[in-house]
Enzyme design. Sequence first.
Site, PDB file in Angstrom:
ATOM      1  N   ARG A   1      97.143  31.014  25.647  1.00 54.34           N
ATOM      2  CA  ARG A   1      96.709  29.898  26.494  1.00 54.34           C
ATOM      3  C   ARG A   1      97.896  29.292  27.251  1.00 54.34           C
ATOM      4  O   ARG A   1      97.741  28.714  28.314  1.00 54.34           O
ATOM      5  CB  ARG A   1      96.081  28.782  25.645  1.00 54.34           C
TER       6      ARG A   1
ATOM      7  N   PHE B   1      89.181  41.334  31.356  1.00 55.50           N
ATOM      8  CA  PHE B   1      89.460  40.301  30.371  1.00 55.50           C
ATOM      9  C   PHE B   1      90.834  39.713  30.656  1.00 55.50           C
ATOM     10  O   PHE B   1      91.845  40.404  30.599  1.00 55.50           O
ATOM     11  CB  PHE B   1      89.405  40.873  28.947  1.00 55.50           C
ATOM     12  N   VAL B   2      90.832  38.434  31.013  1.00 59.71           N
ATOM     13  CA  VAL B   2      92.093  37.793  31.403  1.00 59.71           C
ATOM     14  C   VAL B   2      92.504  36.708  30.409  1.00 59.71           C
ATOM     15  O   VAL B   2      91.659  36.116  29.732  1.00 59.71           O
ATOM     16  CB  VAL B   2      92.017  37.193  32.831  1.00 59.71           C
TER      17      VAL B   2
ATOM     18  N   GLY C   1      89.977  25.569  27.022  1.00 56.78           N
ATOM     19  CA  GLY C   1      90.498  26.334  28.154  1.00 56.78           C
ATOM     20  C   GLY C   1      90.859  25.509  29.382  1.00 56.78           C
ATOM     21  O   GLY C   1      91.697  25.895  30.179  1.00 56.78           O
TER      22      GLY C   1
ATOM     23  N   ASP D   1      82.233  32.719  33.634  1.00 57.47           N
ATOM     24  CA  ASP D   1      82.033  34.153  33.412  1.00 57.47           C
ATOM     25  C   ASP D   1      80.526  34.436  33.405  1.00 57.47           C
ATOM     26  O   ASP D   1      79.922  34.619  34.454  1.00 57.47           O
ATOM     27  CB  ASP D   1      82.721  34.533  32.097  1.00 57.47           C
TER      28      ASP D   1
END
Length: 180
Positions: A165, A152-153, A44, A103
């Site tokens: 992504r 939720f992103v 990520g 998160d």
Amino acid sequence: MLDKDIEKVLVTQEEIFQIAKDMGKKLSKDYKDKFPLVIGLLKGCVPFMGYLLTEMDIHLEVGFMDVSSYHGGIESVGDVQILKDLGIPVHDRHIIITEDIVDTGKTIKVIKDLLLYRGAKSVIVATLLDKPEGRVVQLVPEYIGTTIPKEFVVGFGLDYDEKYRNLPYVGVLKPEIYNK
Ligand code: PRP
């Protein structure tokens, strides 16, 4: 083509570029003469880390760890796995972990504790997104790009089922995509 799956944009590309610029400037000032080791947690971290690095005008070393906590769904299961370790000694180093999102905080907590156990002098977190409402462990990232609500992103490194992504902004996915 990817836009059609997005319900709303939360952080635009321009905002992300500005965040990288501001954070890079601040990190350059705070880490001047410290030769920090900037660690990206794959996968990520990739786009944000790339921009952030080019905004840091100091000597630094780059390293990666492949760490995974989400397993295809939209909820973190909190089981942090190290798929690829760092391979660089961290003893006495100042470490900056770059992330796309914090998160639950579990990923960072595990990695931070591991690096400190290995003798790092300092370990801090520089994240594009912070989702404080998702937190289950006590952790406040030292450098935060922007705070987002408990949604939720995807995009700019963040995936759903390994997709999205490469979206050039951060957005909320239409529920029908993951309810399919
Ligand atoms: C995501 C994200 C962070 C972590 C944040 O990674 O990139 O590393 O989850 O979640 P947490 O604060 O709840 O631990 P993921 O495990 O999905 O792997 P990826 O980077 O390969 O997508």
